[in-house]
Design an enzyme around this catalytic site. Structure first.
Site, short mmCIF file in Angstrom:
data_model
loop_
_atom_site.label_atom_id
_atom_site.label_comp_id
_atom_site.label_asym_id
_atom_site.label_seq_id
_atom_site.Cartn_x
_atom_site.Cartn_y
_atom_site.Cartn_z
CG ASP A 60 -1.98 0.92 1.31
OD1 ASP A 60 -1.84 2.02 0.73
OD2 ASP A 60 -3.02 0.60 1.91
CG ASP A 141 -8.67 15.79 -18.52
OD1 ASP A 141 -9.03 14.96 -17.66
OD2 ASP A 141 -9.09 15.77 -19.69
CE LYS A 169 -4.78 11.51 -9.86
NZ LYS A 169 -3.74 10.44 -9.67
N GLY A 290 -23.18 16.09 -10.56
CA GLY A 290 -22.01 16.96 -10.75
C GLY A 290 -21.22 16.64 -12.01
#
Ligand code: NAD
Ligand code: TYD
Length: 349
Positions: A60, A141, A169, A290
């Protein structure tokens, strides 16, 4: 010999990258650290499993003791961090794991890199590192949020993530940036558009539609299907990451895109046509909450500064990809057995 730690190397892009790098540069040896979550699959790597320049470690990225042990044992000079929870839909139902893996995991890797690469371990403000080391964060992106019908993401577009996945991210990107600014760690961040190609887990649009088409199951298109993504073949992404490893300027972000914007519904129709099926399989289902309307990458920086541009045409890439999924039935059956069915039933009920 360059020693590279690839994390998440049993997933879709990571496994393609491990094979790409072993083939492209015989001066690299690869340690692949992967937790083998539902998305990680050692079957993706059978053809290189016995390569003397390759080793697999199950573990991990949040386990700092393990990461430090691996740094001591292998003396990595490069880290490429692919390991992540990567599926937007799952991040809507289970956000917590996205925060721990994508953010804390990245910070754990950065800390170990800083500790093992520092030239003077006793100086807490030391900003000098061993020659040639690099931490490359594989980002997306999606950290830039959604575009309207015009415009493109450049590296200076403000971060404005909308899903728990993209927020995790973007957070990781900011931590990577902070380790560069505060500690001088040699880093790069790559932000790539949607990938497709062999070994992608069939929870993502293209492999899910191919697999459902094959079984003549309904094709669930979210909302009106007019959301746009900029599709890039995974081998072009691997090539771009390698280019950044070789030529990227420390601390810089590089966008990577396919110059290939397509509406979801057009992709689904193309898959139906190529596979000789009927459009009556399409079912418009409830939209993703969303849901980002459009992504588009401006590739100018990586093209002008590093000389990379995408090589695959979408027509060739999608036809080869469909072919791959049809030829690799055993792989598909294996990854879609067990918990996949449970996920699918819950998601598309
Ligand atoms: P994937 O879900 O196929 O693979 C992720 C891999 O990470 C799996 O092998 C999984 O077992 C491993 N992993 C998960 N948690 C881990 C942990 N805590 N420790 C170690 N390993 C762990 O994802 P992918 O599509 O190959 O994406 C790889 C990277 O590229 C991700 O960081 C993603 O954000 C980024 N990215 C993906 C795309 C895309 O279109 N797929 C586009 C741009 C960027
Ligand atoms: P996905 O492959 O999940 O990638 P991302 O959300 O990271 O872009 O989805 C790509 C697009 O396809 C996205 O707009 C959501 C849409 N989509 C569907 O319409 N139906 C589906 O079953 C899936 C998985 C995705």
């Amino acid at each position: 010999m360059k020693k590279i730690l690839v994390t998440g190397g049993a997933g879709f892009i990571g496994s393609n990258f491990v094979k790409y790098i072993l083939k492209t540069n015989t001066e690299y040896s690869v340690i692949n650290l992967d937790l083998l979550t539902y998305a990680g699959n050692l079957e993706n790597l059978v053809d290189i499993a016995e390569d003397p320049r390759y080793e697999f470690v199950k573990g991990d990225i949040r386990d700092s003791d393990l990461i430090n042990e691996l740094f001591t044992k292998y003396q990595f000079d490069t880290v490429v961090n692919f390991a992540a929870e990567s599926h937007v839909d799952r991040s809507i139902t289970e956000p917590e794991i996205f925060l721990t893996t994508n953010i804390i995991g990245t910070q754990t890797l950065l800390d170990a890199s800083k500790k093992h690469w520092k030239l003077n371990p006793d100086d807490k403000y030391c900003r000098k590192y061993k020659q040639g080391v690099k931490f490359l964060q594989v980002s997306t992106d999606e950290v830039y949020g959604a575009l309207g019908s015009t415009g493109m993401f450049t590296e200076t577009t403000p971060l404005s993530p909308n899903s728990p996945y993209s927020a995790s991210k973007a957070s990781a990107d900011m931590i990577v940036h902070a380790y560069h600014k505060t500690f001088g760690l040699p880093v790069n961040i790559t932000r790539c558009s949607n990938n497709y190609g062999p070994y992608q887990f069939p929870e993502k649009l293209i492999p899910l539609m191919i697999n459902n088409c094959k079984h003549e199951k309904s094709l669930p298109v979210y909302g009106d299907g007019m959301q746009i993504r900029d599709w890039l073949h995974v081998s072009d992404h691997c090539d771009a990451i390698y280019t950044v490893l070789l030529k990227g300027k420390d601390g810089e972000v590089y966008n990577i895109g396919g110059n290939n914007e397509k509406a979801n519904i057009d992709i689904v129709k193309l898959i139906i046509k190529t596979m000789g099926k009927d459009e009556s399989l399409i079912v418009h289902v409830q939209d993703r909450p969303g849901h980002d309307r459009r992504y588009a990458i401006d590739n100018t920086k990586i093209t002008n500064e590093l000389g990379w541009s995408p090589k695959y045409s979408f027509e060739k890439g999608i036809s080869e990809t469909i072919d791959w999924y049809l030829r690799n039935n055993e792989w598909v059956e294996k990854v879609t057995s067990g918990s996949y069915q449970e996920y699918y039933d819950k998601m598309y009920a």
